[in-house]
Design a protein around this motif. Sequence first.
Motif, short mmCIF file in Angstrom:
data_model
loop_
_atom_site.label_atom_id
_atom_site.label_comp_id
_atom_site.label_asym_id
_atom_site.label_seq_id
_atom_site.Cartn_x
_atom_site.Cartn_y
_atom_site.Cartn_z
N ALA A 422 -7.47 6.49 -0.28
CA ALA A 422 -6.00 6.59 -0.94
C ALA A 422 -5.32 5.40 -1.25
O ALA A 422 -5.74 4.26 -0.80
N PHE A 424 -1.38 3.50 -0.98
CA PHE A 424 -0.23 3.42 -0.22
C PHE A 424 0.92 2.68 -1.04
O PHE A 424 0.52 1.40 -1.34
N HIS A 428 3.47 4.89 2.39
CA HIS A 428 3.17 6.34 1.99
C HIS A 428 2.20 6.40 0.92
O HIS A 428 2.08 5.74 0.00
N ASP A 429 1.30 7.33 1.49
CA ASP A 429 0.33 7.75 0.41
C ASP A 429 1.13 8.35 -0.79
O ASP A 429 2.17 9.03 -0.79
N GLU A 432 2.15 11.66 -1.57
CA GLU A 432 3.15 12.22 -0.56
C GLU A 432 4.71 12.14 -1.17
O GLU A 432 5.69 12.58 -1.04
#
Length: 575
Positions: A422, A424, A428-429, A432
């Motif tokens: 992932a 970020f 925050h990913d 998202e």
Amino acid sequence: MGMLFGGLGGGMWPGHINYGRVEDRPLLTRAKALRILGYFRPYWRNAALVLLCIATSSLLGLVPPLLVREAIDVAIPRGDGSLLNLLVLGMIVVPLLAGLVGVAQNYLNVQVGQRVMFDLRNQLYQHLQGMSLRFFTATRTGEMMSRLNNDVAGIQGTVTGTMVNVVTNAVTVTSTLVVIFSMDWRLSLLAVGILPLFILPTRRVGRLRHNLSRETHQQQAELSAHMQETLNISGYLLMKVFGRDQYETERFRQRSQTLMDLQVRQSMVGRWFFMTLGLFGAVGPALIYLVGGHLAIQQQLTVGTIVAFVAYLARLYGPVSALANVHVDFMAALALFDRIFHYLDMAPEIVDRPGALHLARAEGHLRFEGVSFSYGKGAPALEEISFEAQPGQLVALVGPSGAGKTTITYLIPRFYDPTAGAIFLDGHDLRELTLASLRSHIGMVTQEVYLFNATIRENLRYARPDATDADLVAACQAAHIHDFIASLPDGYDTPVGERGYRLSGGEKQRIAIARVILKDPRILILDEATSSLDSESEAHIQAALQPLLRGRTTIAIAHRLSTVLAADLILVLDR
Ligand code: ADP
């Protein structure tokens, strides 16, 4: 005779329909029919009025032969001059009314067709825009253009052509049959008996013409692909540099010739059939005169009835021939919808998650955690990449060509999502966040600068439509390009030409830098130009980059030692 086969002209063969892959035999399922009808639903009032107009003008068309019969059987034998005048007046007024209704029908019909087309075109454009980068790397531009232009335009032909054709002819045939059978059933059976003579040959010719038309459309597509490939800047340069103009001209000539031959064949096919049909068309009335005449001699039939009957024959044979071929147009129309639906049904790969977070402000803290990515079935382009960039830091990506540097930069604005791991932003990913908010924080300066064929001002404003002239000047000064722009006769209103070909590589780079300065993103992705610029341009670009990098988290595909040396983090990628 012309009238008899009127139904075969124009609308029956909408020349602009792209028949494409009709051999796939498109199927009409219930779901697809409902889906197609769905596009017409908002305009059902107009569509209903069209049907009303069609019915009205078809029924009006039944009147004149009856007037003729009245004139022959009643007015003339009785010597009733005023009745005759009235009947003749009717013979003029009724077609006039039918004509007026026809105009109204055409207007309403075009309205429906154009609106459905408008909706489809916009829907398709928006859908294509929402597709991921993967779709665009796998799709031919020419094909996409063809969907948006030809296929959508073909829908209009379908509405005005096929649907109206079916309804008009069906109403005409049915109403005519009712009237003639109520006039005399014996003559009617005779008239109906020779219908197969028209239907069978017409169907054959229809298939032939359909195949030829499909080939024509393919040739047309080839020809435009050829033009598109050779008549643009890159293609032109390639052609000239390799001295292939003669070759291309010859190839073009050949394709052109094939197209010409096809089109001549297409317009000639079936002429013999139609000539034979013309003969059948003469046989019908002759038979009616023969049988009807004998019945009249035996006082079983009036002369007026025979004349009216022959007039009705034209309303029977033309529409029946047209209906015999309607399935060909129907298939073509269905194939058209199939091709459009095929595009509309491709789900966009990268979309906002439900309830995605709108990140209004970003610090610019970027972290890759065990990111792997592969473009397809082959070897992964990236494996287990982890790194972290604090706000304002510069990360230099170095490594041989094909190591995956560009791929890393594509993952940050989510042009692709990682296969594993992932990424970020501020914890925050990326998945998202809303795409719009994520991308509003990212700026990109790529090696190949893309500019729209518009003025410099319009190209700059693309980054921030509400930027004032002072903002533009400030950004261009920071990017060391203002003095150059100001020195042009038209200044900021200078057109840049197709893809910016009127500017040098270094100038384009600096305009691209000014564009990103205007956007003022928290994260900058920089793909340094590898093409060697002269030392003055080089110096300008280095100077332009200073204000660009300041205070932003920068991921740079570095080709210059100076960039690598200035980096807070150097990421060496190797296969
Ligand atoms: P670099 O920028 O370091 O030169 P890239 O990130 O462009 O490398 O490419 C990494 C690998 O992914 C290469 O092997 C390349 O062939 C492959 N690749 C790049 N783009 C695509 C694509 N659209 N489809 C399939 N493979 C791709």
